[in-house]
Design a protein around this motif. Structure first.
Motif, short mmCIF file in Angstrom:
data_model
loop_
_atom_site.label_atom_id
_atom_site.label_comp_id
_atom_site.label_asym_id
_atom_site.label_seq_id
_atom_site.Cartn_x
_atom_site.Cartn_y
_atom_site.Cartn_z
N UNK A 1 9.75 6.58 2.24
CA UNK A 1 9.25 7.85 1.71
C UNK A 1 10.22 8.38 0.68
N UNK A 2 9.70 8.67 -0.51
CA UNK A 2 10.50 9.19 -1.61
C UNK A 2 10.03 10.61 -1.89
N UNK A 3 10.94 11.56 -1.81
CA UNK A 3 10.62 12.97 -2.01
C UNK A 3 10.94 13.35 -3.45
N UNK A 4 9.96 14.03 -4.09
CA UNK A 4 10.10 14.43 -5.48
C UNK A 4 9.88 15.93 -5.62
N UNK A 5 10.53 16.52 -6.61
CA UNK A 5 10.40 17.95 -6.88
C UNK A 5 10.25 18.14 -8.37
N UNK A 6 9.33 19.02 -8.75
CA UNK A 6 9.20 19.39 -10.16
C UNK A 6 9.84 20.75 -10.34
N UNK A 7 10.93 20.78 -11.12
CA UNK A 7 11.65 22.02 -11.37
C UNK A 7 11.66 22.31 -12.85
N UNK A 8 10.98 23.38 -13.22
CA UNK A 8 10.97 23.78 -14.62
C UNK A 8 12.26 24.52 -14.95
N UNK A 9 12.87 24.21 -16.08
CA UNK A 9 14.04 24.99 -16.49
C UNK A 9 13.63 26.43 -16.79
N UNK A 10 14.58 27.34 -16.72
CA UNK A 10 14.29 28.75 -16.96
C UNK A 10 13.60 28.96 -18.30
N UNK A 11 13.99 28.19 -19.31
CA UNK A 11 13.41 28.35 -20.64
C UNK A 11 11.93 27.97 -20.66
N UNK A 12 11.47 27.18 -19.69
CA UNK A 12 10.08 26.74 -19.66
C UNK A 12 9.18 27.64 -18.81
N UNK A 13 9.79 28.52 -18.01
CA UNK A 13 8.99 29.40 -17.15
C UNK A 13 8.35 30.50 -17.97
N UNK A 14 7.21 31.03 -17.51
CA UNK A 14 6.54 32.09 -18.27
C UNK A 14 7.45 33.31 -18.44
N UNK B 1 0.84 -1.20 0.00
CA UNK B 1 0.00 0.00 0.00
C UNK B 1 0.87 1.25 0.00
N UNK B 2 0.37 2.32 -0.60
CA UNK B 2 1.17 3.54 -0.72
C UNK B 2 0.28 4.77 -0.68
N UNK B 3 0.89 5.90 -0.42
CA UNK B 3 0.25 7.22 -0.47
C UNK B 3 1.06 8.10 -1.40
N UNK B 4 0.38 8.99 -2.12
CA UNK B 4 1.04 10.04 -2.88
C UNK B 4 0.55 11.35 -2.31
N UNK B 5 1.48 12.19 -1.89
CA UNK B 5 1.12 13.41 -1.18
C UNK B 5 1.71 14.63 -1.89
N UNK B 6 0.92 15.68 -1.97
CA UNK B 6 1.41 16.96 -2.47
C UNK B 6 1.84 17.78 -1.26
N UNK B 7 3.13 18.00 -1.12
CA UNK B 7 3.67 18.67 0.07
C UNK B 7 3.57 20.19 -0.04
N UNK B 8 3.88 20.73 -1.19
CA UNK B 8 3.85 22.17 -1.46
C UNK B 8 3.84 22.33 -2.97
N UNK B 9 3.89 23.56 -3.43
CA UNK B 9 3.96 23.78 -4.88
C UNK B 9 5.15 23.02 -5.44
N UNK B 10 4.88 22.13 -6.35
CA UNK B 10 5.91 21.37 -7.07
C UNK B 10 6.74 20.44 -6.18
N UNK B 11 6.23 20.07 -5.02
CA UNK B 11 6.91 19.11 -4.15
C UNK B 11 5.94 18.00 -3.79
N UNK B 12 6.41 16.76 -3.92
CA UNK B 12 5.56 15.59 -3.71
C UNK B 12 6.30 14.56 -2.88
N UNK B 13 5.55 13.62 -2.31
CA UNK B 13 6.14 12.51 -1.58
C UNK B 13 5.32 11.26 -1.85
#
Length: 159
Positions: A119-132, A38-50
């Motif tokens: 617990x595995x911590x993940x981060x979504x980091x957009x490259x500068x070229x992908x930011x608005x 069994x597992x959980x997927x959690x949104x910790x903050x903007x662009x941070x997951x566990x």
């Protein structure tokens, strides 16, 4: 095998080629081992997951975490055979493999094993070229010269 026709979505979206294969894979995957562990997927903050997996009875040496081509794979390999004579065994003691598809730019930062939870911590980091970006609008020099000529001709008429 079920397939989903996503062609209407492709009319107004670009770059979601992998989306159809993810849906088809999810529909076609076997559900016999889908509940273990069994597992959980959690949104910790903007662009941070566990992702937390219940891995009671597994040591750190029996767990393996890999990321390849956008797929996070977690394996638990039970090496020692339990010789206990159980009257009831509710804690699973078998090997497993669990896969998670990661979105673009999602990276695994760290993993920790504590109190039977991996617990595995993940981060979504957009490259500068992908930011608005805000794009400045400049007037062309020919339009500026045209306006200057109009002002000059208006001055000549007024005189």
């Amino acid at each position: 095998m079920n397939t989903v026709d996503l062609s209407p979505l492709y009319r107004s979206s670009i770059g979601f080629d992998r989306f159809a294969s993810l849906i088809n894979h999810a529909l076609a995957s076997e559900h016999s081992n889908a509940a273990y562990p069994p597992y959980n997927i959690e949104s910790k903050a903007d662009n941070q997951y566990a992702i937390s997996l219940a891995v009671a009875g597994f040591s750190q040496a029996e767990l393996d975490i890999q990321v390849e081509k956008g797929v996070l794979t977690i394996r638990g390999n039970k090496t020692s055979k339990d010789t206990a004579n159980y009257l009831y065994q509710g804690i699973a003691n078998r090997s497993f493999e669990r896969k998670f598809n990661l979105a673009d730019y999602v990276e695994v930062r760290e993993a920790e094993l504590s109190n039977g939870l991996l617990t595995i911590h993940l981060v979504k980091e957009l490259p500068e070229a992908m930011k608005p970006q805000t794009i400045a609008i400049n007037q062309s020099t020919s339009a500026i010269e045209h306006k200057a000529e109009q002002l000059d001709s208006n001055d000549d008429k007024a005189a």
